[in-house]
Motif scaffolding. Structure first.
Motif, PDB file in Angstrom:
ATOM      1  N   MET A   1     -10.559  -3.037 -28.675  1.00  0.00           N
ATOM      2  CA  MET A   1     -10.942  -2.085 -27.679  1.00  0.00           C
ATOM      3  C   MET A   1     -10.817  -2.647 -26.478  1.00  0.00           C
ATOM      4  SD  MET A   1     -14.607  -0.350 -27.543  1.00  0.00           S
ATOM      5  CE  MET A   1     -15.471  -1.555 -26.195  1.00  0.00           C
ATOM      6  N   THR A   2     -10.074  -1.820 -25.334  1.00  0.00           N
ATOM      7  CA  THR A   2     -10.238  -2.347 -23.956  1.00  0.00           C
ATOM      8  C   THR A   2     -10.788  -1.305 -23.288  1.00  0.00           C
ATOM      9  OG1 THR A   2      -7.951  -3.202 -24.434  1.00  0.00           O
ATOM     10  CG2 THR A   2      -8.365  -2.406 -22.195  1.00  0.00           C
ATOM     11  N   THR A   3     -11.729  -1.679 -22.249  1.00  0.00           N
ATOM     12  CA  THR A   3     -12.233  -0.859 -21.280  1.00  0.00           C
ATOM     13  C   THR A   3     -11.930  -1.112 -19.985  1.00  0.00           C
ATOM     14  OG1 THR A   3     -14.315  -1.312 -22.689  1.00  0.00           O
ATOM     15  CG2 THR A   3     -14.744  -0.125 -20.535  1.00  0.00           C
ATOM     16  N   VAL A   4     -11.404  -0.074 -19.137  1.00  0.00           N
ATOM     17  CA  VAL A   4     -10.741  -0.546 -17.824  1.00  0.00           C
ATOM     18  C   VAL A   4     -11.910   0.068 -16.934  1.00  0.00           C
ATOM     19  CG1 VAL A   4      -9.059  -0.006 -16.150  1.00  0.00           C
ATOM     20  CG2 VAL A   4      -8.522  -0.227 -18.770  1.00  0.00           C
ATOM     21  N   THR A   5     -12.180  -0.959 -16.018  1.00  0.00           N
ATOM     22  CA  THR A   5     -13.485  -0.264 -14.958  1.00  0.00           C
ATOM     23  C   THR A   5     -12.634  -0.652 -13.792  1.00  0.00           C
ATOM     24  OG1 THR A   5     -14.079  -2.647 -14.473  1.00  0.00           O
ATOM     25  CG2 THR A   5     -15.232  -1.560 -16.471  1.00  0.00           C
ATOM     26  N   GLY A   6     -13.122   0.194 -12.541  1.00  0.00           N
ATOM     27  CA  GLY A   6     -12.628   0.036 -11.115  1.00  0.00           C
ATOM     28  C   GLY A   6     -12.156   1.332 -10.552  1.00  0.00           C
ATOM     29  N   ALA A   7     -12.502   1.708  -9.327  1.00  0.00           N
ATOM     30  CA  ALA A   7     -12.187   3.050  -8.824  1.00  0.00           C
ATOM     31  C   ALA A   7     -10.971   3.461  -8.887  1.00  0.00           C
ATOM     32  CB  ALA A   7     -12.834   2.841  -7.282  1.00  0.00           C
ATOM     33  N   GLN A   8      -9.877   2.633  -8.723  1.00  0.00           N
ATOM     34  CA  GLN A   8      -8.476   3.197  -8.243  1.00  0.00           C
ATOM     35  C   GLN A   8      -7.558   2.532  -9.253  1.00  0.00           C
ATOM     36  OE1 GLN A   8      -8.190   2.521  -4.093  1.00  0.00           O
ATOM     37  NE2 GLN A   8      -6.179   3.480  -4.213  1.00  0.00           N
ATOM     38  N   ASP A   9      -6.493   3.295  -9.690  1.00  0.00           N
ATOM     39  CA  ASP A   9      -5.416   2.656 -10.361  1.00  0.00           C
ATOM     40  C   ASP A   9      -4.118   2.347  -9.456  1.00  0.00           C
ATOM     41  OD1 ASP A   9      -3.597   1.956 -12.101  1.00  0.00           O
ATOM     42  OD2 ASP A   9      -3.535   3.858 -13.252  1.00  0.00           O
ATOM     43  N   PHE A  10      -4.143   1.147  -9.402  1.00  0.00           N
ATOM     44  CA  PHE A  10      -3.152   0.610  -8.454  1.00  0.00           C
ATOM     45  C   PHE A  10      -1.734   0.321  -9.130  1.00  0.00           C
ATOM     46  CE2 PHE A  10      -7.082  -1.054  -6.649  1.00  0.00           C
ATOM     47  CZ  PHE A  10      -6.939  -0.408  -5.420  1.00  0.00           C
ATOM     48  N   ARG A  11      -1.748   0.851 -10.376  1.00  0.00           N
ATOM     49  CA  ARG A  11      -0.203   0.469 -10.904  1.00  0.00           C
ATOM     50  C   ARG A  11       0.737   1.605 -10.340  1.00  0.00           C
ATOM     51  NH1 ARG A  11       0.368  -3.444 -14.173  1.00  0.00           N
ATOM     52  NH2 ARG A  11      -1.184  -4.337 -15.370  1.00  0.00           N
ATOM     53  N   THR A  12       1.894   1.186  -9.990  1.00  0.00           N
ATOM     54  CA  THR A  12       3.049   2.029  -9.653  1.00  0.00           C
ATOM     55  C   THR A  12       4.365   1.769 -10.099  1.00  0.00           C
ATOM     56  OG1 THR A  12       3.453   0.817  -7.606  1.00  0.00           O
ATOM     57  CG2 THR A  12       1.945   2.371  -7.333  1.00  0.00           C
ATOM     58  N   PRO A  13       5.211   2.676 -10.259  1.00  0.00           N
ATOM     59  CA  PRO A  13       6.585   2.262 -10.883  1.00  0.00           C
ATOM     60  C   PRO A  13       7.247   0.926  -9.927  1.00  0.00           C
ATOM     61  CG  PRO A  13       6.279   4.440 -10.861  1.00  0.00           C
ATOM     62  CD  PRO A  13       5.162   4.147 -10.188  1.00  0.00           C
ATOM     63  N   GLY A  14       6.991   1.192  -8.734  1.00  0.00           N
ATOM     64  CA  GLY A  14       7.725   0.143  -7.793  1.00  0.00           C
ATOM     65  C   GLY A  14       6.920  -1.184  -7.748  1.00  0.00           C
ATOM     66  N   LEU A  15       5.858  -1.351  -8.276  1.00  0.00           N
ATOM     67  CA  LEU A  15       4.950  -2.405  -8.555  1.00  0.00           C
ATOM     68  C   LEU A  15       5.684  -3.077  -9.811  1.00  0.00           C
ATOM     69  CD1 LEU A  15       3.121  -3.920  -6.380  1.00  0.00           C
ATOM     70  CD2 LEU A  15       1.208  -3.041  -8.047  1.00  0.00           C
ATOM     71  N   ALA A  16       5.646  -2.051 -10.514  1.00  0.00           N
ATOM     72  CA  ALA A  16       6.086  -2.540 -12.105  1.00  0.00           C
ATOM     73  C   ALA A  16       7.579  -3.392 -12.056  1.00  0.00           C
ATOM     74  CB  ALA A  16       6.132  -1.527 -13.034  1.00  0.00           C
ATOM     75  N   ARG A  17       8.478  -2.600 -11.337  1.00  0.00           N
ATOM     76  CA  ARG A  17      10.007  -3.025 -11.204  1.00  0.00           C
ATOM     77  C   ARG A  17       9.925  -4.432 -10.360  1.00  0.00           C
ATOM     78  NH1 ARG A  17      11.017   2.296  -9.841  1.00  0.00           N
ATOM     79  NH2 ARG A  17      10.895   1.903  -7.722  1.00  0.00           N
ATOM     80  N   LEU A  18       8.948  -4.335  -9.423  1.00  0.00           N
ATOM     81  CA  LEU A  18       8.898  -5.779  -8.618  1.00  0.00           C
ATOM     82  C   LEU A  18       8.497  -6.849  -9.628  1.00  0.00           C
ATOM     83  CD1 LEU A  18       9.027  -7.128  -5.756  1.00  0.00           C
ATOM     84  CD2 LEU A  18       6.530  -6.718  -5.492  1.00  0.00           C
ATOM     85  N   ALA A  19       7.516  -6.782 -10.391  1.00  0.00           N
ATOM     86  CA  ALA A  19       7.161  -7.658 -11.197  1.00  0.00           C
ATOM     87  C   ALA A  19       8.239  -7.977 -12.208  1.00  0.00           C
ATOM     88  CB  ALA A  19       5.761  -7.255 -12.222  1.00  0.00           C
ATOM     89  N   ARG A  20       8.928  -7.031 -12.667  1.00  0.00           N
ATOM     90  CA  ARG A  20       9.960  -7.480 -13.783  1.00  0.00           C
ATOM     91  C   ARG A  20      11.099  -8.313 -13.017  1.00  0.00           C
ATOM     92  NH1 ARG A  20       9.444  -2.156 -15.677  1.00  0.00           N
ATOM     93  NH2 ARG A  20      10.948  -1.138 -14.095  1.00  0.00           N
ATOM     94  N   ARG A  21      11.296  -8.257 -11.801  1.00  0.00           N
ATOM     95  CA  ARG A  21      12.231  -8.756 -11.021  1.00  0.00           C
ATOM     96  C   ARG A  21      11.774 -10.450 -10.532  1.00  0.00           C
ATOM     97  NH1 ARG A  21      13.096  -5.713  -6.612  1.00  0.00           N
ATOM     98  NH2 ARG A  21      12.453  -7.397  -5.082  1.00  0.00           N
TER      99      ARG A  21
END
Ligand code: SAM
Length: 305
Positions: A1-21
């Protein structure tokens, strides 16, 4: 089970692309000698990192608030903190353990000295033990109600022994908490750092390995499952937002020194100067364009029982 807490979702496609690189996938292992003699000699750097993090975060909850959620304390527990550092976190948990007992273990004498100073005079009894988190012979079976290892496991050489020992010293009904990041956490800082390393002509081996690739939220459940009946994950996000360069540079410098992301800075003073000026220029440019420089954190705690 995974619980996610926090007010805002900061994941964006741009950030994911940057991480892959950008995010290194190779593993780096710190030896106990390196940890003591090169990386964790400076309790002040850790303190700077913690204070800057606390001041520039956008998640209203601080690290200790997330930990309290996972620890579920009654106030009487015996707590063992593996890699307690300067006790910045323990100081904030201590009021929730007023009738309990704290044992802080760390491999670095400088950290234990800072922890001792910070907690001097508090009524909750505290013991400070110098040692490695994968070598807990000082403790007998079932000694603790809670064992935690916060942003430290990725430095520990023998993870299997760490987990088996944490289980052994835990009382039935107790909890082991392992707090760590997703591998793509703080990708913006990796990005400016690695670009600076290339621009400064730094040695390639400094760019290829992160100790966090060994254990993170991505593989933690799989690694812990053989040792515990139940592993839950409590995840949170945060974004540090810097509207001026200097506090980010304090954070970067402290991370470079104490997070072992790219090797011991002390050996390379000239390179370090060059890195800092490249990083500062890149961050200044982003602040000029966007108003602030963001460092996005994907963090969480594996709660094992
Ligand atoms: C990033 S700091 C985290 C400190 C503290 N847990 C916190 O969250 O503020 C990592 C700590 O792990 C300690 N450390 C590194 N390798 C260790 C090992 N093998 N066993 C115990 N502590 C270790 C370092 O000395 C340092 O204090």
């Amino acid at each position: 089970m995974t619980t996610v807490t926090g007010a805002q979702d900061f994941r964006t496609p741009g950030l994911a692309r940057l991480a892959r690189r950008v995010i290194p996938t190779k593993h780096a292992v710190l030896t106990a000698e390196d940890a003591c003699s090169a990386y964790f000699t400076d309790a002040e750097a850790l303190e700077v990192k913690q204070r800057v993090h606390d001041r520039y975060r956008t998640n209203p909850k601080a690290l200790h608030d997330h930990l309290l959620e996972a620890l579920a304390l009654r106030g009487t527990e015996e707590l063992l903190d593996l890699g307690c550092g300067n006790a910045f976190v323990l100081e904030r948990l201590r009021p929730h353990l007023a009738a309990g007992h704290i044992t802080g273990l760390d491999i670095a004498p400088a950290m234990l000295e800072a922890a001792r100073r910070r907690m001097a005079g508090v009524a909750t009894p505290c013991d400070w033990v110098e040692g490695s988190a994968d070598s807990l012979q000082a403790f007998t079976d079932d000694d603790f109600d809670r064992v935690m290892c916060v942003y430290t496991a990725h430095y520990v050489a023998d993870l299997t022994t760490l987990f088996a020992e944490a289980r052994r010293v835990l009382r039935p009904g107790g909890r082991f908490l392992l707090t760590t990041d997703q591998p793509d956490s703080m990708v913006e800082m990796y990005d400016v750092h690695l670009r600076a390393l290339r621009a400064a002509g730094g040695p390639a081996h400094l760019a290829k390995a992160s100790p966090k690739a060994r254990i993170s939220l991505a593989n933690g459940r799989r690694l812990l499952a053989p040792h515990f009946d139940r592993v839950r994950v409590l995840e949170w996000q945060d974004q540090l937002q810097f509207a001026s360069v200097d506090p980010f540079m304090d954070f970067y410098r402290a991370s470079y020194h104490c997070s072992a992301s790219a090797g011991p800075a002390a050996a390379l003073p000239a390179l370090l100067d060059a890195l800092e000026s490249h990083v500062a220029a890149a961050v200044r440019q982003v602040i000029g364009e966007r108003g602030y420089f963001a460092v996005t954190k994907f963090s969480g705690t594996l709660i094992c029982s």
